[in-house]
Write a protein that holds these residues in place. Structure first.
Motif, PDB file in Angstrom:
ATOM      1  N   ARG A   3       3.657  63.364   9.616  1.00 30.76           N
ATOM      2  CA  ARG A   3       2.388  63.587  10.295  1.00 30.76           C
ATOM      3  C   ARG A   3       1.428  62.451   9.941  1.00 30.76           C
ATOM      4  NH1 ARG A   3      -1.649  68.597   9.304  1.00 30.76           N
ATOM      5  NH2 ARG A   3      -3.251  67.858  10.694  1.00 30.76           N
ATOM      6  N   ILE A   4       0.771  61.893  10.955  1.00 26.20           N
ATOM      7  CA  ILE A   4      -0.165  60.800  10.733  1.00 26.20           C
ATOM      8  C   ILE A   4      -1.579  61.372  10.749  1.00 26.20           C
ATOM      9  CG2 ILE A   4      -1.069  58.629  11.632  1.00 26.20           C
ATOM     10  CD1 ILE A   4       1.700  58.199  12.922  1.00 26.20           C
ATOM     11  N   THR A   5      -2.261  61.183   9.632  1.00 28.38           N
ATOM     12  CA  THR A   5      -3.629  61.669   9.524  1.00 28.38           C
ATOM     13  C   THR A   5      -4.583  60.508   9.768  1.00 28.38           C
ATOM     14  OG1 THR A   5      -2.902  63.269   7.873  1.00 28.38           O
ATOM     15  CG2 THR A   5      -5.264  62.836   8.007  1.00 28.38           C
ATOM     16  N   LYS A   6      -5.564  60.756  10.625  1.00 31.16           N
ATOM     17  CA  LYS A   6      -6.572  59.746  10.924  1.00 31.16           C
ATOM     18  C   LYS A   6      -7.951  60.360  10.756  1.00 31.16           C
ATOM     19  CE  LYS A   6      -3.733  57.160  14.160  1.00 31.16           C
ATOM     20  NZ  LYS A   6      -3.630  56.554  15.463  1.00 31.16           N
ATOM     21  N   GLU A   7      -8.918  59.502  10.533  1.00 35.75           N
ATOM     22  CA  GLU A   7     -10.307  59.952  10.460  1.00 35.75           C
ATOM     23  C   GLU A   7     -10.682  60.590  11.800  1.00 35.75           C
ATOM     24  OE1 GLU A   7     -12.641  59.892   7.966  1.00 35.75           O
ATOM     25  OE2 GLU A   7     -10.982  59.285   6.679  1.00 35.75           O
ATOM     26  N   PRO A   8     -11.506  61.656  11.782  1.00 40.77           N
ATOM     27  CA  PRO A   8     -11.885  62.315  13.032  1.00 40.77           C
ATOM     28  C   PRO A   8     -12.479  61.364  14.073  1.00 40.77           C
ATOM     29  CG  PRO A   8     -12.526  63.660  11.171  1.00 40.77           C
ATOM     30  CD  PRO A   8     -12.023  62.353  10.611  1.00 40.77           C
ATOM     31  N   ARG A  11      -9.627  59.325  15.553  1.00 40.66           N
ATOM     32  CA  ARG A  11      -8.767  60.151  16.409  1.00 40.66           C
ATOM     33  C   ARG A  11      -9.472  60.452  17.732  1.00 40.66           C
ATOM     34  NH1 ARG A  11      -3.535  60.629  16.575  1.00 40.66           N
ATOM     35  NH2 ARG A  11      -3.314  61.433  14.474  1.00 40.66           N
ATOM     36  N   VAL A  42       1.195  63.456  20.279  1.00 38.29           N
ATOM     37  CA  VAL A  42       0.552  64.435  19.411  1.00 38.29           C
ATOM     38  C   VAL A  42       0.591  65.799  20.099  1.00 38.29           C
ATOM     39  CG1 VAL A  42      -1.005  62.734  18.351  1.00 38.29           C
ATOM     40  CG2 VAL A  42      -1.778  64.053  20.345  1.00 38.29           C
ATOM     41  N   LEU A  46      -4.400  69.208  19.418  1.00 33.49           N
ATOM     42  CA  LEU A  46      -5.230  68.190  18.781  1.00 33.49           C
ATOM     43  C   LEU A  46      -6.304  67.696  19.746  1.00 33.49           C
ATOM     44  CD1 LEU A  46      -5.668  66.328  16.266  1.00 33.49           C
ATOM     45  CD2 LEU A  46      -4.300  64.646  17.509  1.00 33.49           C
ATOM     46  N   ARG A  49      -8.949  70.240  20.079  1.00 32.54           N
ATOM     47  CA  ARG A  49      -9.797  70.342  18.896  1.00 32.54           C
ATOM     48  C   ARG A  49     -11.056  69.478  19.077  1.00 32.54           C
ATOM     49  NH1 ARG A  49      -6.978  68.476  13.789  1.00 32.54           N
ATOM     50  NH2 ARG A  49      -5.718  70.304  14.239  1.00 32.54           N
TER      51      ARG A  49
END
Length: 189
Positions: A3-8, A11, A42, A46, A49
């Motif tokens: 899973r790739i997490t990015k700053e809101p 994203r 994705v 997402l 969101r």
């Protein structure tokens, strides 16, 4: 797959940029949130969101592009060191502030994009109100102009230009000359 997490904010911008790309390639009507999520690889949730609907996503993209353009215009307009006359004389500089080398421009200026362009124009006007009002108040306080109703003048200066800017029968240089001439006349400077 990890899973790739990015700053809101990163994203959110990625979703906006992907949506604009797909709106340009496929059209607004033929692009869904599912298409955007698949293109980004994705989960559809997402996208939801950050944007509760495709319409909200599109409005956010227009708002983002309008803010980008207003930020460029602000470098000319929002300057306490310049007189109002100097600012008006620099109108030709931001008539051509948009460039056709990005997808936001292409989506807003395509053959079938009149409604989108009109939405962008109104959003830009809305964002310019406080900047122009501040400059008119400053010019009034300096004695450069003598205008008793700054609010009305602000709205007229901003929204009144739309009729000229939307004309297709004259060049951008002619538009700039007409706007500059009229604003100078209106302000008596």
């Amino acid at each position: 797959m990890a899973r790739i997490t990015k700053e809101p904010s990163e994203r959110k911008q990625e979703i906006l940029d992907t949506a604009i790309k797909l709106f340009y390639e496929n059209g607004y009507e033929k692009t869904s949130i599912t298409d955007i999520a698949k293109h980004m690889n994705v989960a559809q949730g997402l996208c939801y969101r950050y944007f509760p609907s495709k319409e909200n996503l599109f409005d956010s993209a227009i708002d983002y592009y309008a803010q980008t353009l207003v930020d460029k215009m602000s470098t000319i307009i929002d300057n306490a060191d310049k007189t109002l006359k100097q600012i008006i004389e620099e109108v030709p500089i931001f008539i051509d502030i948009e460039t056709d080398d990005n997808l936001y421009y292409k989506v807003c200026h395509g053959e079938k994009s009149k409604k989108i362009h009109d939405q962008l124009s109104l959003k830009i006007c809305e964002k310019l109100i406080p900047i122009v009002k501040k400059q008119l108040e400053l010019a009034n306080s300096r004695g450069e102009i003598n205008i008793p109703d700054i609010d009305t003048t602000t709205y007229f200066c901003i929204y009144g230009q739309q009729g000229i800017l939307l004309r297709k029968d004259i060049s951008n240089n002619e538009k700039a000359e007409k706007i500059c001439s009229f604003l100078s006349y209106l302000m008596n400077i």
